[in-house]
Design a protein around this motif. Structure first.
Motif, PDB file in Angstrom:
ATOM      1  N   ARG A  83       0.610  -1.238  -0.029  1.00  0.00           N
ATOM      2  CA  ARG A  83       0.037  -0.153  -0.048  1.00  0.00           C
ATOM      3  C   ARG A  83       1.080   1.398  -0.024  1.00  0.00           C
ATOM      4  NH1 ARG A  83      -3.621  -0.677   5.281  1.00  0.00           N
ATOM      5  NH2 ARG A  83      -3.592   1.402   4.775  1.00  0.00           N
ATOM      6  N   ASN A  84       0.314   2.422  -0.594  1.00  0.00           N
ATOM      7  CA  ASN A  84       1.243   3.317  -0.376  1.00  0.00           C
ATOM      8  C   ASN A  84       0.330   4.774  -0.067  1.00  0.00           C
ATOM      9  OD1 ASN A  84      -0.434   3.914  -2.635  1.00  0.00           O
ATOM     10  ND2 ASN A  84       1.002   3.908  -4.346  1.00  0.00           N
ATOM     11  N   ASP A  85      -0.704   4.283   0.539  1.00  0.00           N
ATOM     12  CA  ASP A  85      -1.611   5.361   1.193  1.00  0.00           C
ATOM     13  C   ASP A  85      -0.984   6.229   2.426  1.00  0.00           C
ATOM     14  OD1 ASP A  85      -2.031   3.315   2.621  1.00  0.00           O
ATOM     15  OD2 ASP A  85      -4.279   3.456   2.845  1.00  0.00           O
ATOM     16  N   VAL A  86      -1.668   7.151   2.951  1.00  0.00           N
ATOM     17  CA  VAL A  86      -1.160   7.749   4.206  1.00  0.00           C
ATOM     18  C   VAL A  86      -0.803   6.756   5.209  1.00  0.00           C
ATOM     19  CG1 VAL A  86      -1.220   9.593   5.990  1.00  0.00           C
ATOM     20  CG2 VAL A  86      -1.879  10.012   3.481  1.00  0.00           C
ATOM     21  N   GLY A  87      -1.885   5.947   5.498  1.00  0.00           N
ATOM     22  CA  GLY A  87      -2.052   4.918   6.571  1.00  0.00           C
ATOM     23  C   GLY A  87      -2.210   5.222   7.925  1.00  0.00           C
ATOM     24  N   LYS A 125     -11.433   5.637  16.345  1.00  0.00           N
ATOM     25  CA  LYS A 125     -10.220   4.903  16.899  1.00  0.00           C
ATOM     26  C   LYS A 125      -9.006   5.590  16.761  1.00  0.00           C
ATOM     27  CE  LYS A 125     -12.104   0.227  15.532  1.00  0.00           C
ATOM     28  NZ  LYS A 125     -11.912  -0.896  14.886  1.00  0.00           N
ATOM     29  N   ALA A 126      -8.170   5.501  17.929  1.00  0.00           N
ATOM     30  CA  ALA A 126      -7.032   6.300  17.788  1.00  0.00           C
ATOM     31  C   ALA A 126      -6.172   5.926  16.657  1.00  0.00           C
ATOM     32  CB  ALA A 126      -6.354   5.805  19.195  1.00  0.00           C
ATOM     33  N   ALA A 127      -6.147   4.960  15.914  1.00  0.00           N
ATOM     34  CA  ALA A 127      -5.400   4.538  14.767  1.00  0.00           C
ATOM     35  C   ALA A 127      -5.566   5.673  13.874  1.00  0.00           C
ATOM     36  CB  ALA A 127      -5.712   2.980  14.595  1.00  0.00           C
ATOM     37  N   HIS A 128      -7.112   6.078  13.815  1.00  0.00           N
ATOM     38  CA  HIS A 128      -7.285   6.897  12.652  1.00  0.00           C
ATOM     39  C   HIS A 128      -6.939   8.437  12.557  1.00  0.00           C
ATOM     40  CE1 HIS A 128     -11.118   4.019  12.023  1.00  0.00           C
ATOM     41  NE2 HIS A 128      -9.972   3.374  11.915  1.00  0.00           N
ATOM     42  N   ALA A 129      -6.336   8.884  13.566  1.00  0.00           N
ATOM     43  CA  ALA A 129      -5.911  10.222  13.651  1.00  0.00           C
ATOM     44  C   ALA A 129      -4.738  10.582  12.692  1.00  0.00           C
ATOM     45  CB  ALA A 129      -5.653  10.535  15.163  1.00  0.00           C
ATOM     46  N   TYR A 130      -4.021   9.530  12.600  1.00  0.00           N
ATOM     47  CA  TYR A 130      -2.796   9.779  11.709  1.00  0.00           C
ATOM     48  C   TYR A 130      -3.488   9.963  10.177  1.00  0.00           C
ATOM     49  CZ  TYR A 130       1.628   9.873   9.251  1.00  0.00           C
ATOM     50  OH  TYR A 130       2.669  10.214   8.216  1.00  0.00           O
TER      51      TYR A 130
END
Length: 312
Positions: A83-87, A125-130
């Motif tokens: 993958r090459n999205d922001v993540g 979810k905390a993981a989505h902030a970035y």
């Protein structure tokens, strides 16, 4: 509430998490006189390449003054499966480094922690902030959640995690139970892993009786093993491969001089590590699975971090 803190001695591999992400290579390379000349400039070049400030945040750093500081450590899934999205931030740690007490505190934040996305107007979810706002939103959201002001961030993507394992020549782990993940089988006991295998080893959580908390333990184990290899003589001889893996897959708002300051003057902070995990309860909200943190547990961790930064 039960105190989940576990103090470890300097042999604890968890101390290497902070070292490898915030200057371990500087310690490793600068500490070996035979490599001091050209290696110094190689490391300085890498430090310049990975340094990236966060626009829109006030610089609160106290590193150059030798004061306690905090770091948001993120492991991104950007490079996962090509993958090459922001993540998203698949791994989240908050570290406080206190030179006055010669101690570091590491707090693992579950990726599914339910929290406000500051600047985005949602609760996710905390993981989505970035993913929504990169370093700034990840830091701003964690600031509000933990009622503090983070000083710095460091992230490394999952492709970089794989590259680092390969750069140090592979890692050895002690697997607690047999499982399969991403086409790989991991028997119980000692396993020697290459980069792709190590990434799969740290991804598994659904077969783990401890769920995401069990995965965090495996992530910490592999990161510690990477650092053990990097700190060995074999790792030193491969320093160019290690530097290449870092500069292509890691960013931090620490400036090169601050990285050197940490490596040279904050070493004693990593002889004592207090390992913490923010514990929540699994809940389904609007058909989404979250870790909801009880108020008393959140208050416990907030107070701990403030105390370690000398702000309470």
């Amino acid at each position: 509430m039960e105190n989940r803190k576990r103090s470890r001695n300097k042999k604890n591999p968890l101390k290497k998490i902070v070292l490898i992400l915030a200057g371990v290579l500087l310690v490793m390379l600068l500490g070996i006189g035979t490599f001091l000349g050209k290696t110094y400039f190689d490391v300085k070049s890498t430090a310049n390449k990975v340094s990236k400030p966060v626009e829109g945040r006030v610089d609160t750093t106290t590193v150059m003054d030798g004061e306690p500081f905090s770091v948001l450590l993120l492991g991104l899934d950007t490079g996962e499966f090509g993958r090459n999205d922001v993540g998203r931030s698949d791994t989240i740690l908050v570290a406080t480094v206190n030179p006055k007490e010669s101690k570091t505190t590491l707090v693992s934040i579950p990726r599914d922690t339910r929290m406000e996305m500051v600047g985005f107007g949602t609760v996710e979810k905390a993981a989505h902030a970035y993913a929504h706002g990169q370093e700034k939103m990840a830091m701003d959201s964690m600031d509000k959640f933990l009622d503090m002001e983070l000083d710095h961030y460091i992230w490394i993507n999952m492709e970089g995690f794989e590259d680092l394992v390969n750069a140090v020549g592979g890692v050895e782990v002690n697997n607690k139970f047999e499982f399969e993940q991403d086409g790989f089988k991991f028997p119980q006991g000692k396993n020697t892993l290459n980069g792709e295998e190590a990434l799969a080893y740290t991804r598994m959580r659904y077969e783990d009786p401890n769920g995401d908390y069990g995965r965090q333990v495996r992530q910490q184990e592999v990161i510690g093993a990477i650092a053990e290899q990097a700190l060995s003589f074999n790792g030193v001889t491969k320093y160019k491969q290690i530097l290449k893996a870092i500069e292509e897959n890691m960013k931090t708002d620490l400036e090169p001089d601050e990285m050197f300051k940490i490596a040279m003057d904050y070493r004693n902070c990593f002889t004592t590590i207090d390992e913490e995990t923010l514990h929540g309860n699994g809940e389904m909200i609007d058909e989404v699975s979250y870790q909801v943190i009880p108020e008393e547990e959140l208050a416990r961790v907030q107070l701990l971090l403030k105390q370690q930064l000398g702000k309470q």
